[in-house]
Write an enzyme that holds these catalytic residues in place. Structure first.
Site, PDB file in Angstrom:
ATOM      1  N   ASP A 105      -4.061  -8.275  -4.859  1.00 34.95           N
ATOM      2  CA  ASP A 105      -4.475  -9.712  -3.909  1.00 34.95           C
ATOM      3  C   ASP A 105      -4.428 -10.942  -4.733  1.00 34.95           C
ATOM      4  O   ASP A 105      -3.897 -11.890  -4.301  1.00 34.95           O
ATOM      5  CB  ASP A 105      -5.510  -9.315  -2.985  1.00 34.95           C
ATOM      6  N   CYS A 165      -9.054  -2.986 -10.975  1.00 31.26           N
ATOM      7  CA  CYS A 165      -8.625  -1.740 -10.122  1.00 31.26           C
ATOM      8  C   CYS A 165      -7.498  -2.091  -9.448  1.00 31.26           C
ATOM      9  O   CYS A 165      -6.964  -1.253  -8.572  1.00 31.26           O
ATOM     10  CB  CYS A 165      -9.601  -1.451  -9.227  1.00 31.26           C
ATOM     11  N   ARG A 215       2.725  -9.899  -0.601  1.00 30.21           N
ATOM     12  CA  ARG A 215       2.843  -8.666  -1.273  1.00 30.21           C
ATOM     13  C   ARG A 215       3.808  -7.905  -0.485  1.00 30.21           C
ATOM     14  O   ARG A 215       4.396  -6.800  -1.059  1.00 30.21           O
ATOM     15  CB  ARG A 215       1.487  -7.907  -1.689  1.00 30.21           C
ATOM     16  N   ARG A 223     -10.772   3.492  -1.550  1.00 32.88           N
ATOM     17  CA  ARG A 223     -10.350   2.849  -0.526  1.00 32.88           C
ATOM     18  C   ARG A 223     -10.567   3.140   0.912  1.00 32.88           C
ATOM     19  O   ARG A 223     -10.092   3.939   1.570  1.00 32.88           O
ATOM     20  CB  ARG A 223      -8.594   2.438  -0.443  1.00 32.88           C
ATOM     21  N   GLU A 225     -10.515 -11.003  -6.078  1.00 32.07           N
ATOM     22  CA  GLU A 225      -9.196 -10.885  -5.700  1.00 32.07           C
ATOM     23  C   GLU A 225      -8.926 -11.980  -4.825  1.00 32.07           C
ATOM     24  O   GLU A 225      -7.557 -12.349  -4.798  1.00 32.07           O
ATOM     25  CB  GLU A 225      -8.895  -9.569  -4.895  1.00 32.07           C
ATOM     26  N   ARG A 237     -15.370   1.165  -1.521  1.00 35.37           N
ATOM     27  CA  ARG A 237     -15.169   0.007  -1.279  1.00 35.37           C
ATOM     28  C   ARG A 237     -15.216  -0.217   0.045  1.00 35.37           C
ATOM     29  O   ARG A 237     -14.768   0.628   0.962  1.00 35.37           O
ATOM     30  CB  ARG A 237     -13.743  -0.696  -1.730  1.00 35.37           C
ATOM     31  N   HIS A 279       0.894  -1.242  -0.112  1.00 35.11           N
ATOM     32  CA  HIS A 279      -0.006  -0.161  -0.086  1.00 35.11           C
ATOM     33  C   HIS A 279       0.961   1.279  -0.085  1.00 35.11           C
ATOM     34  O   HIS A 279       0.466   2.592  -0.552  1.00 35.11           O
ATOM     35  CB  HIS A 279      -1.096   0.073   1.065  1.00 35.11           C
TER      36      HIS A 279
HETATM   37  C1  PEP Z   1      -6.178  -5.361  -5.276  1.00 32.96           C
HETATM   38  O1  PEP Z   1      -6.149  -6.245  -4.362  1.00 32.96           O
HETATM   39  O2  PEP Z   1      -5.713  -5.231  -6.129  1.00 32.96           O
HETATM   40  C2  PEP Z   1      -6.862  -4.048  -4.843  1.00 32.96           C
HETATM   41  C3  PEP Z   1      -7.100  -3.298  -5.779  1.00 32.96           C
HETATM   42  O3  PEP Z   1      -7.022  -3.923  -3.273  1.00 32.96           O
HETATM   43  P1  PEP Z   1      -6.045  -3.505  -2.587  1.00 32.96           P
HETATM   44  O4  PEP Z   1      -4.628  -3.083  -3.008  1.00 32.96           O
HETATM   45  O5  PEP Z   1      -6.391  -2.243  -1.441  1.00 32.96           O
HETATM   46  O6  PEP Z   1      -5.983  -4.608  -1.504  1.00 32.96           O
HETATM   47 MG    MG Z   2      -7.206  -6.226  -2.401  1.00 35.06          MG
END
Ligand code: PEP
Ligand code: MG
Length: 758
Positions: A636, A683, A646, A478, A612, A514, A371
């Site tokens: 994800d 996304c 990740r 988010r 995801e 979301r 993130h």
């Molecule tokens: C993802 O998992 O690709 C996503 C868009 O959500 P986040 O990165 O906030 O987990």
């Molecule tokens: Mg995600």
């Protein structure tokens, strides 16, 4: 116990002891001398030596020894592919010879003048697939070292690998391995967000003592006061806790608290810290120095009970540090031109720095999908992430270049390098300015297919960006990011204000709000969940379904914020099966019903789910029938599909969004969505990459949601390539076996239309 068993248990003990000594050695030289001395003793060899590999010079350098003259250090070298040392390093296997043929040892014999040794056992020192050196023992007489010797040496070499890699990163090996005399250093990580930044490092040390940097105090007397105050408040805190928990504390717990107070009252810790302050370190640095020294002393003790006390001392140090932080520099005071450095930088840390102050970000942990990197991209800040073994405490206050395009960091760049990077920054600026002409032009292919390009957002700072750039709306809001700014759950009213701000910013264009996707690498400070594996634990919809009160409040706030606007759409994260979805819809119905009964003129928004979790792919048609739209979270999805955390820099290179398995999964999603006649967009961060964006559109995705800063580039790519060609590209990519081949194909495609600068 049989003699064999006794021997192996002695070896194990010796090994544990050496590992402990190596771990607590203050520098690599000390660690090496421990290794060679102890190994020689345990194996009863005549000589034990370590060579370091210098990849630049293509040789291995004699780095430490016990049994040979120390004058040989740095002098004896073994060329790549030559002799005994070369054989161990090249084969990456141990070489065990009772009788070394003379010609195989010629280099050593000539350079060392030490005469012949007949018995030889050498093992490679490897870290992350790369040979870092060779650890060996020798015997004057012919001797075949046994299996236990080999196992012992191999285990130690594994330990040594990361120590050498760390020392390389730390610049400790300059005398032996570095070519040239410049102080400039380069570290390699991963690209987190593109761009280049030049600035001064500022280390975000959180409550992690290990990462506290040394700094010269402006006013040592003031630092001493600050430190004594922190100690006093920790003492008061412990006293308060002991009183409050009088009834519930076991005698063992009480003894621990008493021990903390004793440590705080003893001059050993407090006065040593004060001494370090007056010797020229600020309070947090002096605290780290003192606590580390104490911890090391305890960790070396033979008595298990006393060894365990090292943990208590560290804990105490952390508590004092937390108090000191309350009065130390805050992110809000970060000076302009800073490069923010941390073990793990959260999206919120970035949000707290006033806009315009940062030039770049360096995060030891993480990958392009974590993130911090996502928010860095949203804020157009270059970022380098996933640099294991980066000695962050020495980077504080240093001149740095963050090359987010290549994932490199340059420490103390010389003027020529600074100049070269400054020119690149200027070029980059001009390039971005040239893209500004795309504003207000549609994201439309040359064969007239219009592509909805949405923006990902969440922090107030990038909301402004999203509104300013011409996207089709907010494809991913988010909502957990604003939640992280609070020290408790925001109230319904507070959430209404937050959501209204986003909805109004882009109305009448839609906002995919979301619902709370906290947990995993987005913990909420006020909702402590101790889990061994948070990414697979209670996060996203799982967390909100377990706390229906929190979920209900969020849904009510979202519905109320939308009154009079009508551009809200709800997006549910981490849906794994029909039960998750049904339960979430039941709570949404309840929220709706309550609000209607309370007289609010709400309208039911469209509802979508994030795809995801791989399980969702296999039930996609059923899931899709119950919702209005789908959005794929490739971050994800890649993490779970490729079983690659990740946020773990050890494996983050494996997290490649051009991995064929991910591409096939994405294609399957498009087919299933088509079968259910539901629109599907992406996304995840993958869509920020212009080449991947073309690939996704070619696969048949209906739209993309990306960082505001990526919109101009992606739009340019879309405007340059006909939709039919994108389809061909996707078909070709799906035939390829390796991620690098897919990357190559995408690069080639951009080059063909003269878009290589993207
Ligand atoms: C993802 O998992 O690709 C996503 C868009 O959500 P986040 O990165 O906030 O987990
Ligand atoms: Mg995600």
């Amino acid at each position: 116990m049989s003699p064999d068993n006794t021997r192996s248990s002695n070896r194990l003990e010796a090994l544990t002891r050496i590992v402990r000594e190596v771990d607590s050695a203050p520098d690599l030289d000390t660690a090496l001398s421990v290794i060679v001395r102890r190994t020689r003793e345990v194996i009863a060899a005549v000589v034990c030596t370590v060579y370091f590999t210098d990849h630049g010079q293509r040789h291995h350098v004699f780095a430490a020894t016990d049994g040979l003259s120390a004058d040989l250090v740095g002098q004896v070298k073994a060329g790549f592919g030559r002799g005994l040392i070369g054989q161990v390093a090249d084969s990456s296997r141990s070489v065990n010879l009772a009788e070394v043929p003379e010609e195989l040892d010629q280099e050593f014999l000539t350079q060392s003048g030490a005469g012949r040794y007949h018995g030889f056992l050498g093992v490679p020192v490897v870290h992350k697939r790369l040979v870092q050196g060779v650890l060996l023992v020798r015997q004057r007489k012919a001797r075949r070292f046994d299996d236990a010797d080999e196992a012992f040496l191999t285990t130690l070499a594994a330990q040594l690998g990361s120590a050498i890699a760390f020392a390389r990163a730390n610049g400790e090996m300059c005398t032996l391995c570095r070519t040239g005399t410049s102080q400039q250093r380069r570290f390699e990580g991963l690209s987190g967000a593109p761009g280049i930044g030049i600035g001064k490092g500022i280390v975000l040390f959180a409550a992690d003592l290990q990462t506290v940097p040394d700094r010269v105090p402006e006013d040592p007397a003031m630092e001493e006061r600050r430190f004594r105050q922190a100690v006093a408040s920790v003492r008061a805190e412990i006293a308060r806790l002991t009183d409050d928990l009088e009834e519930t504390l076991s005698s063992a717990d009480r003894a621990l608290f008493d021990a903390y107070v004793l440590m705080l009252d003893s001059p050993e810790i407090v006065e040593t810290v004060v001494q370090h302050i007056h010797l020229g370190n600020w309070a947090p640095g002096a605290l780290r120095q003192t606590i580390e020294a104490h911890v090391q002393r305890f960790e070396l003790m033979d008595d298990l009970y006393l060894r365990e006390r090292a943990t208590d001392i560290r804990e105490l140090g952390t508590r004092i540090l937390l108090r000191l932080q309350g009065t130390s520099a805050r992110l809000e005071d970060c000076p302009p031109g800073s490069i923010l450095i941390g073990r793990r930088i959260s999206a919120i840390d970035l949000g707290l720095v006033p806009p315009g102050r940062l030039r770049g970000i360096i995060s030891v942990e993480g990958s392009a999908l974590s993130h911090a990197a996502i928010v860095a991209r949203a804020l157009s800040l270059p970022a380098v992430v996933g640099i294991e073994n980066l000695p962050i405490s020495v980077l504080d206050g240093q001149e740095l270049v963050v090359d987010g395009n290549n994932g490199h960091i340059y420490l103390r760049p010389d003027p020529a390098l600074q100049q070269a990077f400054a020119s690149l920054i200027e070029e980059e600026r001009e390039f971005s300015a040239s893209l500004a002409s795309l504003r207000n032009l549609p994201a439309q292919t040359p064969d007239c297919v219009e592509v909805p390009l949405y923006t990902n957002t969440g922090l107030a700072a990038d909301l402004a960006l999203a509104a300013a750039c011409d996207s089709a709306g907010i494809g991913l809001y988010r909502s957990e990011l604003p939640f992280m700014l609070y020290d408790r759950f925001p109230s319904e009213q507070e959430q209404i204000t937050l959501y209204r701000q986003a909805l109004e910013a882009v109305a009448p264009r839609p906002v995919n709000l979301r619902t709370l996707d906290a947990g995993g690498d987005k913990p909420l400070s006020y909702l402590h969940i101790a889990e061994p594996n948070p990414a697979l634990g209670s996060r996203g919809i799982r967390l909100t379904l377990d706390h229906p009160d929190i979920f209900l409040t969020q849904l009510r706030a979202a519905l109320r914020a939308d009154i009079g606007l009508g551009n809200l759409r709800l997006l549910l994260p981490m849906i794994s099966d029909m039960d998750d979805l049904e339960q979430a819809l039941i709570i949404l119905n309840r929220a709706e019903q309550q609000l209607v009964e309370e007289g609010f003129a709400i309208i039911r928004p469209k509802v979508g789910i994030m795809i995801e979790v791989p399980a969702a792919i296999y039930q996609l048609e059923q899931l899709a029938r119950h919702v209005d739209f789908l959005s794929v979270g490739t971050n994800d999805l890649a993490q779970y599909l490729l079983a690659t955390d990740r946020n773990n820099p050890r494996v983050s290179r494996r997290l490649d969004h051009c991995h064929p398995a991910l591409l096939h999964a994405l294609q399957q999603i498009v087919h299933a969505a088509g079968g259910a006649e539901k629109p599907v967009t992406v996304c995840g961060e993958m869509a920020n990459d212009p080449g991947c964006a073309l690939l996704l559109l070619g696969m048949g995705f209906d739209g993309l949601s990306i960082s505001a800063s990526a919109i101009p580039r992606v739009k340019w790519a879309i405007r340059s390539i006909p939709a039919a060609r994108m389809q061909g590209l996707a078909e070709q990519a799906l035939q390829l076996d390796l991620p690098e081949h897919v990357h190559h194909l995408l690069e080639q495609t951009l080059q063909d239309v003269r878009l290589e600068r993207l």
